[in-house]
Enzyme design. Structure first.
Site, PDB file in Angstrom:
ATOM      1  N   ARG A  44       0.854  -1.206   0.000  1.00 38.31           N
ATOM      2  CA  ARG A  44       0.000   0.000   0.000  1.00 38.31           C
ATOM      3  C   ARG A  44       0.881   1.244   0.000  1.00 38.31           C
ATOM      4  NH1 ARG A  44      -3.152  -3.370   3.549  1.00 38.31           N
ATOM      5  NH2 ARG A  44      -2.377  -2.420   5.466  1.00 38.31           N
ATOM      6  N   LYS A 134     -10.756  15.685   5.370  1.00 36.36           N
ATOM      7  CA  LYS A 134     -11.933  15.300   4.570  1.00 36.36           C
ATOM      8  C   LYS A 134     -12.939  14.495   5.399  1.00 36.36           C
ATOM      9  CE  LYS A 134     -12.953  11.615   1.647  1.00 36.36           C
ATOM     10  NZ  LYS A 134     -12.701  10.686   0.540  1.00 36.36           N
ATOM     11  N   LYS A 217     -16.672  19.451  -1.902  1.00 30.13           N
ATOM     12  CA  LYS A 217     -16.354  18.332  -2.809  1.00 30.13           C
ATOM     13  C   LYS A 217     -17.654  17.619  -3.181  1.00 30.13           C
ATOM     14  CE  LYS A 217     -13.633  14.086  -3.045  1.00 30.13           C
ATOM     15  NZ  LYS A 217     -12.324  13.489  -2.798  1.00 30.13           N
TER      16      LYS A 217
END
Ligand code: 13P
Length: 335
Positions: A44, A134, A217
């Site tokens: 990852r 976020k 967003k």
């Protein structure tokens, strides 16, 4: 000019956008399994390190959204990930919600969690170098959904999150995503998205969030992925602009779209047209996950040692999207 407003302008300057690399370990495992790469912490990190050290980061990517695992990792050269991102003149960001869970009272819908203990986690992320954060609320369109309950409760959570983030001197990305899944028309997407966004701003204002210091967003206005009534890219752009002009207060400096399951080219083309027709003062850019990473991930999975080749694929996508964020993209640049 406020510190937060400055961060927004820097992230979105000159057609720059955001790389959403904040897939949770579960989601990243799914993405890696799809291309037959084992989902280990090392793999990852490896893929993400390749993206974050690509040359297009400097000119195209104003911010990178990270997941908790990644913001605490170090590169192969022992550089902290937020430092690597800052060295590429980009801002490190962090996903702080803990995921969408079943909404009690309307169990077919979701409510995003993560408010408990958030202030303490935000302080930690700030110390690790995060400049923005976020939180994603998610809504499905069916005959009866999204319900008033889901619209109200997700807006409330997004506002409480945003107020806490600004208190900790970071910019909140406010992401209310009306999903593309389903057979609904673009008109229904338009109506539901308007309702969702309007309610979000009602709550943000109630919670005294500084609208100059956020990035919205949203999804683009699209017909559902199972809808028979396909609309043109021109219509997508015009409906998206109309919806945002009507539902977003003019103080908001920047809008960065999610790609939400569109193909890479489709997302770029729609973003380009939105910017070509943009008759608002909002900066309209991108905060793409899949539409920035898909081809690069596919390429990388065939030879995970081919760093240069993978970066070439990623650089191309980032450059295309940065052109689109200025209305300067055209299809012939894709070959
Ligand atoms: P997509 O662009 O793949 O929709 O991801 C953006 C994102 O951050 C979703 O929360």
């Amino acid at each position: 000019m406020s510190e937060l407003h400055n961060i927004v302008l820097k992230i979105l300057e000159k057609g720059k956008g955001i790389l959403a690399a904040d897939e949770s370990t579960g989601t990243m495992t799914k993405r890696l399994n799809d291309v037959n790469v084992p989902s280990t912490p090392e793999n990852r990190l490896l893929f993400r390190e390749i993206l974050f050290s690509s040359s297009s980061m400097i000119d195209c990517i104003g911010g990178v959204i990270l997941y908790d695992e990644t913001i605490k990792q170090q590169t192969s050269k022992k550089i902290k990930i937020p430092e690597l991102i800052s060295s590429m003149k980009s801002a490190p960001g962090i996903k702080v919600d803990t995921g969408a869970k079943v909404l009690a009272g309307s169990p077919e819908e979701k409510i995003t969690e993560g408010l408990d203990g958030l202030r303490e986690r935000l302080k930690e992320y700030y110390k690790l170098g995060a400049k923005f954060t976020k939180w994603r609320g998610v809504y499905t369109i069916t005959k009866n959904f999204p319900s008033k309950l889901s619209i109200q409760s997700n807006a409330h959570a997004l506002a409480r999150y945003s107020a806490l983030v600004q208190e900790c001197r970071m910019v909140p990305i406010v992401e209310p995503e009306v999903l593309m899944d389903g057979d609904h028309s673009a008109k229904e997407c338009y109506e539901k998205t308007s309702e969702v966004i309007k309610k979000c701003f009602e709550e943000l204002i109630l919670h005294k969030v500084d609208l100059k210091g956020i990035i919205l967003k949203p999804n683009m206005i699209l017909a559902g992925n199972k809808s028979k009534n396909i609309i043109t890219n021109e219509e997508v752009a015009k409906l998206t602009l109309k919806c945002l002009k009507d539902s977003v207060p003019s103080e908001v400096p920047g809008i960065a779209f999610l790609s939400g399951g569109q193909s890479e080219i489709e997302a770029t083309e729609n973003l380009n047209l939105i910017n070509k027709y943009n008759n608002t003062d909002f900066k309209m850019s991108y905060s793409f996950g899949r539409a920035l990473q898909q081809s690069a991930l596919k390429f990388w999975s065939k030879n995970i040692k081919d760093i240069e080749g993978t970066q070439k694929v990623f650089n191309h996508r980032a450059r295309m999207n940065t052109l689109a964020a200025q209305g300067k993209w055209s299809k012939d640049l894709e070959v």
